[in-house]
Motif scaffolding. Structure first.
Motif, PDB file in Angstrom:
ATOM      1  N   GLU A 168       0.805  -1.220   0.000  1.00 61.20           N
ATOM      2  CA  GLU A 168       0.000   0.000   0.000  1.00 61.20           C
ATOM      3  C   GLU A 168       0.838   1.270   0.000  1.00 61.20           C
ATOM      4  OE1 GLU A 168      -1.074   0.338   4.705  1.00 61.20           O
ATOM      5  OE2 GLU A 168      -2.037  -1.234   3.537  1.00 61.20           O
ATOM      6  N   ASP A 169       2.126   1.184   0.338  1.00 60.77           N
ATOM      7  CA  ASP A 169       2.997   2.354   0.242  1.00 60.77           C
ATOM      8  C   ASP A 169       3.764   2.390  -1.077  1.00 60.77           C
ATOM      9  OD1 ASP A 169       4.721   0.267   0.654  1.00 60.77           O
ATOM     10  OD2 ASP A 169       5.422   0.928   2.624  1.00 60.77           O
TER      11      ASP A 169
ATOM     12  N   TYR B 254       0.109  -6.658   4.828  1.00 62.11           N
ATOM     13  CA  TYR B 254       1.269  -5.779   4.930  1.00 62.11           C
ATOM     14  C   TYR B 254       1.155  -4.923   6.184  1.00 62.11           C
ATOM     15  CZ  TYR B 254       4.762  -2.300   3.496  1.00 62.11           C
ATOM     16  OH  TYR B 254       5.865  -1.477   3.427  1.00 62.11           O
ATOM     17  N   PHE B 255       2.192  -4.974   7.016  1.00 59.47           N
ATOM     18  CA  PHE B 255       2.300  -4.169   8.230  1.00 59.47           C
ATOM     19  C   PHE B 255       3.177  -2.969   7.884  1.00 59.47           C
ATOM     20  CE2 PHE B 255       3.942  -3.973  12.841  1.00 59.47           C
ATOM     21  CZ  PHE B 255       2.875  -3.173  13.225  1.00 59.47           C
ATOM     22  N   HIS B 256       2.535  -1.839   7.499  1.00 59.05           N
ATOM     23  CA  HIS B 256       3.256  -0.765   6.813  1.00 59.05           C
ATOM     24  C   HIS B 256       4.219  -0.020   7.732  1.00 59.05           C
ATOM     25  CE1 HIS B 256       1.217   2.897   8.400  1.00 59.05           C
ATOM     26  NE2 HIS B 256       0.291   2.029   8.728  1.00 59.05           N
ATOM     27  N   THR B 257       3.957   0.062   9.031  1.00 60.47           N
ATOM     28  CA  THR B 257       4.823   0.864   9.893  1.00 60.47           C
ATOM     29  C   THR B 257       6.227   0.283  10.023  1.00 60.47           C
ATOM     30  OG1 THR B 257       3.930  -0.302  11.817  1.00 60.47           O
ATOM     31  CG2 THR B 257       2.909   1.802  11.230  1.00 60.47           C
ATOM     32  N   HIS B 258       6.352  -1.035   9.874  1.00 61.41           N
ATOM     33  CA  HIS B 258       7.664  -1.667   9.966  1.00 61.41           C
ATOM     34  C   HIS B 258       8.036  -2.420   8.689  1.00 61.41           C
ATOM     35  CE1 HIS B 258       6.644  -1.014  14.194  1.00 61.41           C
ATOM     36  NE2 HIS B 258       7.936  -1.043  14.442  1.00 61.41           N
ATOM     37  N   ARG B 259       7.198  -2.305   7.668  1.00 64.60           N
ATOM     38  CA  ARG B 259       7.442  -2.978   6.381  1.00 64.60           C
ATOM     39  C   ARG B 259       7.574  -4.486   6.561  1.00 64.60           C
ATOM     40  NH1 ARG B 259      11.985   1.171   3.811  1.00 64.60           N
ATOM     41  NH2 ARG B 259      10.710   3.059   3.941  1.00 64.60           N
TER      42      ARG B 259
ATOM     43  N   SER C  58      -6.420   0.038   9.295  1.00 63.75           N
ATOM     44  CA  SER C  58      -5.160   0.477   9.897  1.00 63.75           C
ATOM     45  C   SER C  58      -5.090   1.989   9.836  1.00 63.75           C
ATOM     46  CB  SER C  58      -3.960  -0.133   9.156  1.00 63.75           C
ATOM     47  OG  SER C  58      -3.876   0.394   7.846  1.00 63.75           O
ATOM     48  N   SER C  59      -4.039   2.523  10.418  1.00 60.80           N
ATOM     49  CA  SER C  59      -3.818   3.962  10.396  1.00 60.80           C
ATOM     50  C   SER C  59      -3.017   4.399   9.185  1.00 60.80           C
ATOM     51  CB  SER C  59      -3.081   4.383  11.682  1.00 60.80           C
ATOM     52  OG  SER C  59      -1.855   3.665  11.795  1.00 60.80           O
ATOM     53  N   SER C  60      -2.932   3.549   8.179  1.00 61.38           N
ATOM     54  CA  SER C  60      -2.162   3.868   6.984  1.00 61.38           C
ATOM     55  C   SER C  60      -2.771   5.058   6.259  1.00 61.38           C
ATOM     56  CB  SER C  60      -2.130   2.654   6.046  1.00 61.38           C
ATOM     57  OG  SER C  60      -1.630   3.028   4.775  1.00 61.38           O
ATOM     58  N   PRO C  61      -1.962   6.075   5.901  1.00 59.95           N
ATOM     59  CA  PRO C  61      -2.522   7.230   5.185  1.00 59.95           C
ATOM     60  C   PRO C  61      -2.978   6.887   3.783  1.00 59.95           C
ATOM     61  CG  PRO C  61      -0.126   7.364   5.291  1.00 59.95           C
ATOM     62  CD  PRO C  61      -0.520   6.209   6.147  1.00 59.95           C
ATOM     63  N   PHE C  62      -2.450   5.820   3.219  1.00 60.87           N
ATOM     64  CA  PHE C  62      -2.802   5.463   1.840  1.00 60.87           C
ATOM     65  C   PHE C  62      -4.203   4.874   1.752  1.00 60.87           C
ATOM     66  CE2 PHE C  62       1.770   4.971   2.516  1.00 60.87           C
ATOM     67  CZ  PHE C  62       2.276   5.843   1.573  1.00 60.87           C
TER      68      PHE C  62
ATOM     69  N   SER D  11      -5.237   3.146  -5.157  1.00 62.17           N
ATOM     70  CA  SER D  11      -4.818   3.918  -6.335  1.00 62.17           C
ATOM     71  C   SER D  11      -5.790   5.068  -6.607  1.00 62.17           C
ATOM     72  CB  SER D  11      -4.748   3.009  -7.559  1.00 62.17           C
ATOM     73  OG  SER D  11      -4.571   3.777  -8.741  1.00 62.17           O
ATOM     74  N   PRO D  12      -5.275   6.259  -6.925  1.00 65.09           N
ATOM     75  CA  PRO D  12      -6.167   7.398  -7.222  1.00 65.09           C
ATOM     76  C   PRO D  12      -6.989   7.193  -8.486  1.00 65.09           C
ATOM     77  CG  PRO D  12      -3.882   7.948  -7.702  1.00 65.09           C
ATOM     78  CD  PRO D  12      -3.851   6.637  -6.993  1.00 65.09           C
ATOM     79  N   TYR D  13      -6.603   6.249  -9.337  1.00 60.99           N
ATOM     80  CA  TYR D  13      -7.375   6.021 -10.565  1.00 60.99           C
ATOM     81  C   TYR D  13      -8.674   5.271 -10.301  1.00 60.99           C
ATOM     82  CZ  TYR D  13      -2.935   7.537 -12.367  1.00 60.99           C
ATOM     83  OH  TYR D  13      -1.801   8.267 -12.603  1.00 60.99           O
ATOM     84  N   PHE D  14      -8.865   4.785  -9.075  1.00 59.56           N
ATOM     85  CA  PHE D  14     -10.147   4.209  -8.664  1.00 59.56           C
ATOM     86  C   PHE D  14     -10.959   5.199  -7.825  1.00 59.56           C
ATOM     87  CE2 PHE D  14      -7.611   0.172  -9.046  1.00 59.56           C
ATOM     88  CZ  PHE D  14      -8.256  -0.266 -10.189  1.00 59.56           C
ATOM     89  N   ASP D  15     -10.475   6.440  -7.720  1.00 58.43           N
ATOM     90  CA  ASP D  15     -11.200   7.485  -6.997  1.00 58.43           C
ATOM     91  C   ASP D  15     -12.363   7.948  -7.870  1.00 58.43           C
ATOM     92  OD1 ASP D  15     -12.129   9.724  -5.661  1.00 58.43           O
ATOM     93  OD2 ASP D  15     -10.118  10.417  -5.100  1.00 58.43           O
TER      94      ASP D  15
END
Length: 537
Positions: free
Chosen positions: A56-57, A125-130, A393-397, A445-449
């Protein structure tokens, strides 16, 4: 809203105008109307791997070997080449048309043993620690032998291994093994991640294993919810069981004096049943909640008894036979649990079967809400607060995935479907089928916005699912300018397929923030795949 569609004008306007509070990211995403994957490389030379998804990042592309034994991780790069041509868009050199021009292989790690296979549809995917969570398993055994505590009719898998791996360097940090169990690994259905918490649902033994992912990369048991709900439930029941056994032993000694007299008089005393007849802790809490809800509906005791007979005791065995199908975190203290019959928990076509939803408080071990899958009040919550169900999750993405609670266009489409439905009750059941949501099952993905682009959701969407391939290109239309085609994506060969009768499926992997996408088309049971790369030149 920008007054011009020109990217230069938009950059200048961004410098002189301030975004409204809380809208800076949404305003920046409007630039993707100008930055689109407008060029396609068809049938790219690439390794014969099963490509799973971008993280996701956007830092990693996850793929697996065709024998489902190895994990191969790539780092997305960008096309680099030089040309002495005077053309605005010179033809790409052959070197630039290869897969390794866009992706750099970081490493390859063997995850599965000889008799295990990697589940290619499972990845968290655990994004804070990859960190990446993967799963391997042996083959399913559908006619497995009965086991104490196991639900009859649920298949068994001899060994399921969850592997926590650091994606930066491919180091395996920890593993968790389940023996003779069954966890639904397809599209992360049996596992849910919320921040550093992990919930793994054992369908076979009806137990929710809660684990915590530590910063060090270790999987630590937090608690298990199922037969026991509190940490000391087992100790309490065992101590009471020992006390009862002591009492029974004393009774047997006192009764042995009168056995001969009883035999002479023709009396035969039945021995007590030593088998455990208790329901599981989660099932007892569910039944008690249903009982109290029905009891509180009426104030007159006579009406209460009649209502209990009709609504509770008549369906008592149906409630007892319910099993947990799926589970997700609502927050760090509450779980949304879906109950249904055994057939629906294992089979894929369970949409027509009755189902129930319960909200469980892990701190108090209480059921705080209970709904049937046709409940209108649950649908209203789903319609107005669907982001609360999807964000894991708290992921910004992942905060910008389109839903009908954050997009007027998605809400209009939902209302159109509602008005078109023949029966509102059937419409509610159809919409609530997706609950609980599978974890990390949508692309950010922004293309699904849907505030930026309009597309045919029957052909492509943010959902992580294979779809039947179409020979026609998929068009992405500007939402701001409804008549403007921004870009199109065509899976499969450039000239189309020669065999129109064979069934083909395709999947799309969109990078979360770059104008880059991969389309993979495969004819069923006929590898290899046709891989196209769509990017901006």
């Amino acid at each position: 809203m920008f007054s011009s569609g020109n990217v230069t004008a938009r950059v200048f306007e961004r410098q002189i105008r301030t975004s409204p509070p809380g809208a800076s990211v949404n305003r920046a995403r409007n630039f993707y109307e100008n930055l689109v994957p407008s060029f396609t490389l068809y049938d790219v030379e690439c390794p014969d791997h099963c490509f799973r998804k971008f993280t996701e990042d956007g830092l990693f592309l996850i793929s697996f070997s065709r024998n489902h034994q190895e994990l191969i991780v790539y780092r997305p790069s960008w096309l680099n080449y030089s040309s002495d041509s005077d053309d605005t868009l010179p033809p790409l050199p052959r070197r630039a048309s290869r897969f390794d021009s866009f992706f750099t292989q970081l490493y390859s790690v063997n995850l599965a043993s000889a008799n295990e296979l990697i589940c290619k549809d499972f990845f968290l995917y655990f994004h804070t620690h990859r960190f990446g969570l993967f799963a391997t398993s042996t083959a399913q055994i559908h006619d497995s032998a009965p086991s104490p505590g196991a639900v009859p009719g649920v298949p068994s898998i001899d060994k399921i291994t969850f592997v926590l791996l650091r994606l930066d360097d491919g180091v395996i940090l920890d593993e968790r093994v389940f023996l003779h169990d069954f966890v639904n690994l397809a599209y992360n259905m049996g596992v849910f991640m919320y921040d550093d918490l992990l919930a793994i649902l054992s369908l076979r033994y009806q137990k929710i294993h809660l684990l915590q992912i530590r910063d060090s990369g270790h999987l630590v048991d937090a608690r298990a919810i199922g037969y026991f709900c509190r940490e000391d439930d087992e100790l309490f029941l065992n101590s009471n069981s020992q006390a009862m056994m002591t009492q029974d032993k004393n009774k047997q000694q006192s009764l042995s004096v009168n056995r001969e007299d009883d035999a002479e008089n023709g009396l035969h005393r039945s021995q007590p049943n030593s088998e455990n007849s208790f329901l599981s802790g989660i099932k007892q809490r569910l039944l008690s909640f249903i009982f109290r809800e029905i009891w509180n509906e009426e104030s007159d005791n006579t009406l209460r008894v009649q209502s209990l007979k009709k609504k509770f005791y008549f369906h008592f065995q149906d409630y007892v036979d319910l099993i947990i199908w799926k589970v997700q975190f609502l927050d760090r203290h509450h779980l949304l649990i879906k109950f249904g019959s055994v057939d629906g928990g294992v089979g894929r076509n369970a949409d027509h079967l009755p189902a129930f939803f319960a909200v469980y408080n892990m701190e108090t071990t209480d059921i705080v809400a209970f709904y049937q899958n046709s409940a209108e009040d649950l649908y209203q919550l789903f319609e107005q607060f669907s982001d609360h169900f999807t964000v894991s999750s708290s992921s910004p993405f992942m905060s910008f995935v389109t839903s009908h609670s954050n997009s007027v266009h998605a809400l209009e489409q939902l209302k159109y479907m509602k008005n078109k439905a023949n029966s509102f009750s059937q419409f509610v059941k159809k919409m609530l089928v997706s609950l609980p949501f599978s974890c990390q099952s949508q692309s950010p993905s922004p293309y699904f916005d849907q505030s930026l682009f309009r597309f045919d959701e029957k052909l492509i969407s943010a959902a992580d699912r294979h779809r039947q391939s179409s020979d026609n290109p998929i068009k992405f239309i500007s939402r701001r300018q409804p008549q403007t085609l921004k870009f199109k994506i065509k899976p499969g060969p450039e000239c189309g397929s020669a065999d129109g009768r064979s069934k083909k499926i395709c999947s799309f992997l969109f990078h979360p923030h770059l104008p880059l996408a991969i389309s993979i088309q495969q004819t069923l049971f006929m590898p290899p795949s046709v891989v196209n790369i769509h990017f901006r030149r």
